[in-house]
Design an enzyme around this catalytic site. Structure first.
Site, PDB file in Angstrom:
ATOM      1  N   TYR A 177      58.208  76.354  -3.518  1.00 51.13           N
ATOM      2  CA  TYR A 177      57.248  75.471  -2.854  1.00 51.13           C
ATOM      3  C   TYR A 177      55.853  76.041  -3.048  1.00 51.13           C
ATOM      4  CZ  TYR A 177      54.871  72.860   0.877  1.00 51.13           C
ATOM      5  OH  TYR A 177      53.998  72.053   1.585  1.00 51.13           O
TER       6      TYR A 177
ATOM      7  N   ASP B 181      52.947  82.592  -7.624  1.00 52.35           N
ATOM      8  CA  ASP B 181      52.573  82.146  -6.277  1.00 52.35           C
ATOM      9  C   ASP B 181      53.050  83.218  -5.294  1.00 52.35           C
ATOM     10  OD1 ASP B 181      53.032  79.092  -4.313  1.00 52.35           O
ATOM     11  OD2 ASP B 181      52.430  81.126  -3.733  1.00 52.35           O
TER      12      ASP B 181
ATOM     13  N   LYS C 150      48.421  83.438   3.638  1.00 48.95           N
ATOM     14  CA  LYS C 150      49.139  84.045   4.773  1.00 48.95           C
ATOM     15  C   LYS C 150      48.548  85.390   5.196  1.00 48.95           C
ATOM     16  CE  LYS C 150      53.348  81.432   3.746  1.00 48.95           C
ATOM     17  NZ  LYS C 150      53.590  80.536   4.880  1.00 48.95           N
TER      18      LYS C 150
HETATM   19  N1  HOZ Z   1      56.553  75.627   4.617  1.00 47.94           N
HETATM   20  C1  HOZ Z   1      56.147  76.307   5.820  1.00 47.94           C
HETATM   21  C2  HOZ Z   1      56.774  77.654   5.859  1.00 47.94           C
HETATM   22  N2  HOZ Z   1      57.136  78.211   4.578  1.00 47.94           N
HETATM   23  C3  HOZ Z   1      56.512  75.519   7.073  1.00 47.94           C
HETATM   24  C4  HOZ Z   1      55.320  75.227   7.941  1.00 47.94           C
HETATM   25  C5  HOZ Z   1      55.639  74.170   9.004  1.00 47.94           C
HETATM   26  O1  HOZ Z   1      56.104  73.065   8.636  1.00 47.94           O
HETATM   27  O2  HOZ Z   1      55.438  74.458  10.199  1.00 47.94           O
END
Ligand code: HOZ
Length: 430
Positions: A144, A239, A267
Site C-alpha cells: 500500500y 516505500d 510516520k
Molecule cells: N493504512 C493505515 C495503516 N497502515 C490505516 C489508517 C486508518 O485507516 O486509520
C-alpha cells in the site's frame, strides 16, 4: 468494559463522517463492533472516553516509537508552536530534520518534505515518470502506497497485463500505466520487463510489506529487483513510510544493503505529526521544480511544528542502544506470544522486522498477499476483541502491523502477556 461515552460519540461521528471515521481501518469494519474513542495517550497507554485503559500496539499506525506524549517531544512541539505554527517560508528546522534523515539514509542525497505518505508516494511516481520519460509503474500486490489513483490498482488478468482500477472513481486510463505483480516474486518482474521493454519508469514496493500484515522480503528478492531495474533503466523506489526507523535506523535499505534510487518516508519522521518525505539521487531530485520541470508543491510542506516533532523524535531514537533494546523487546514479546498460542493449540504464523510484527492466524507460511488472505480473519477478530476487553489494543485488522515503543516497559509487556494467557485459556470460540 463499559463504552457508553464511546458509543454516544460513535453515533454522533456516523452522522457527519462516512463510516464514522476519517480513515477506514479505524472504523473496526475489519473486526466488527464499534471503535472506542480515545481521550488521551500517555507512554504505552491509551485511555478511552469512558476511562478504560489499553496497552497500545497501534501507536497511531507506527509513528509513536517513543510512546504517546513523549515529554521531550511535547516540549519541542510547544517551543516550535510558540514561535508560530507555520510560515510558508523556509525554516532552519526543515534542513536540520533533512540532514538527520540523510545521516541514516545516505541514499537520500536530496529530499522534499510533504504532509503525508500518500503525497510522498504520488510525488515520487510523478518524478520517476518525469525523469525517465516512461509511463508504466510496477507495484506489488498487497503493498500500500497511499490512495493516489495510479496506485489504487489491482492485478490484471496476467502477470504482464496492465492493472485494473481497485475501486470506483479511478479511471481505467489511469491504471493502464500500472502493472501489479506478486510480492516476493522477482521472476514475475523479469517477465514484465521482457513484455514492456523501455516502458517501465519504476518499480515501487514496501521492502518489508507492512500493509498486508508484516511480510519480510525473501532472500535475494530486493537485490534481484535492484539488478533488474538497473539493467532495464527503470528506477527502484522503496516505500519506507512504515519501515523507515521501524525495521532499523537505516531502514530496509540499510538492513538488507540494497540501495534504491528513491525512498519514501513518513510516520516516525513526523513524530506523530503529519509529515511525509521523498528523496534520493541528486540527479533525479533536481528534476523537481523549481530547478526542474516536474511540479510538486504543498502549502504545509516542511511545517516547522511537525519538523520539530520529527527532529526531536529522531534525536532521541538515535541514542546508542535504544533501537536495539526496542527490537529485543519486540522479539521477546513475539516469542512469548508464540509460546502461548502453541500451548493453547492455535496455529499462527508470526513475522517480525525490528520494532514491527504480525501474528497471522494461519497454519502456513505467509510469503505474499495471497498467502496472507488465507488467514482466519474471523479468529483474528475474536482475538482482537478479547484482548481489547483485557486492556490491550491490537491493530483492528489482520492485515496491519503491531508496533512497539520505548514506553513499552516490562509492566506493559507483562500486562499484554497476562491478557493473552487469560484470553487463550478461555479459548476463542467461534
Ligand atoms: N493504512 C493505515 C495503516 N497502515 C490505516 C489508517 C486508518 O485507516 O486509520
Amino acid at each position: 468494559m463499559i463504552h457508553t461515552k464511546s458509543k454516544q460519540l460513535w453515533d454522533e461521528a456516523q452522522q457527519i463522517f462516512p463510516g464514522g471515521v476519517n480513515s477506514p481501518v479505524r472504523s473496526f469494519k475489519s473486526v466488527g463492533g464499534s471503535p472506542f474513542f480515545v481521550h488521551k495517550g500517555q507512554g504505552a497507554l491509551l485511555q478511552d472516553a469512558d476511562g478504560n485503559e489499553y496497552v497500545d500496539y497501534v501507536l497511531s499506525w507506527g509513528p509513536l516509537i517513543l510512546g504517546h506524549a513523549c515529554p521531550e517531544v511535547v516540549q519541542a512541539v510547544c517551543e516550535a508552536a510558540g514561535r508560530g505554527f507555520g510560515f510558508g517560508a523556509p525554516t532552519e528546522v526543515e534542513t536540520l530534520l533533512a540532514q538527520k534523515i540523510r545521516h541514516h539514509f545516505p541514499s537520500m542525497q536530496m529530499m522534499r518534505f510533504v504532509s503525508s505518505g500518500t503525497e510522498a508516494a504520488m510525488s515520487a511516481i510523478r518524478l520517476a515518470r518525469g525523469y525517465t520519460g516512461r509511463n508504466i509503474i510496477i507495484k506489488m500486490d498487497g503493498c500500500y502506497h497511499g490512495h493516489a489513483d495510479s496506485l489504487l490498482a489491482k492485478a490484471g488478468s496476467g502477470i504482464a497485463t496492465l492493472a485494473l482500477p481497485d475501486c470506483p472513481g479511478v479511471p481505467e486510463g489511469i491504471t493502464e500505466n500500472t502493472i501489479v505483480a506478486p510480492f516476493n516474486n522477482a521472476e514475475s518482474i523479469a517477465e514484465i520487463f521482457k513484455a514492456h521493454p523501455g516502458e517501465i519508469a519504476a518499480v515501487i514496493l514496501e521492502p518489508v510489506a507492512g500493509n498486508m500484515g508484516v511480510i519480510p522480503p525473501a532472500p535475494g528478492y530486493l537485490s534481484a529487483l535492484r539488478s533488474l531495474t538497473e539493467k532495464e533503466g527503470a528506477l527502484l523506489i522503496f516505500d519506507e513510510v512504515m519501515t523507515g526507523f521501524r525495521v532499523a535506523m537505516e531502514g530496509c535499505q540499510g538492513l538488507f544493503n540494497v540501495t534504491p534510487d528513491l525512498t519514501i518516508l513518513g510516520k516516525v519522521i513526523g513524530g506523530g505529526l503529519p509529515v511525509g518525505a521523498y528523496g534520493g539521487r541528486r540527479d533525479i531530485m533536481m528534476h523537481l521544480a523549481p530547478p526542474g520541470p516536474v511540479y510538486q508543491a504543498g502549502t504545509l510542506s516542511g511545517n516547522p511544528v511537525a519538523m520539530a516533532a520529527g527532529l526531536k523524535t529522531l534525536e532521541i531514537l538515535g541514542k546508542p542502544g535504544l533501537f536495539g533494546a526496542l527490537t529485543e523487546t519486540m522479539q521477546k514479546l513475539c516469542k512469548e506470544l508464540g509460546a502461548l498460542f502453541a500451548r493453547h493449540g492455535i496455529p499462527v504464523y508470526q513475522t517480525q522486522a525490528g520494532t514491527m510484527a504480525c501474528t497471522f492466524f494461519s497454519d502456513q507460511k505467509v510469503n505474499d498477499y495471497k498467502d496472507a488472505q488465507k488467514s482466519d480473519t474471523a479468529l483474528y477478530a475474536r482475538w482482537f476483541h478479547a484482548m481489547m476487553q483485557e486492556g490491550v489494543y491490537w491493530a483492528p485488522s489482520q492485515f496491519e502491523a503491531a508496533f512497539i515503543s520505548s514506553a513499552h516497559d516490562a509492566v506493559a509487556i507483562e500486562r499484554t502477556l497476562d491478557a493473552a494467557e487469560k484470553v487463550l485459556a478461555r479459548g476463542l470460540p467461534g
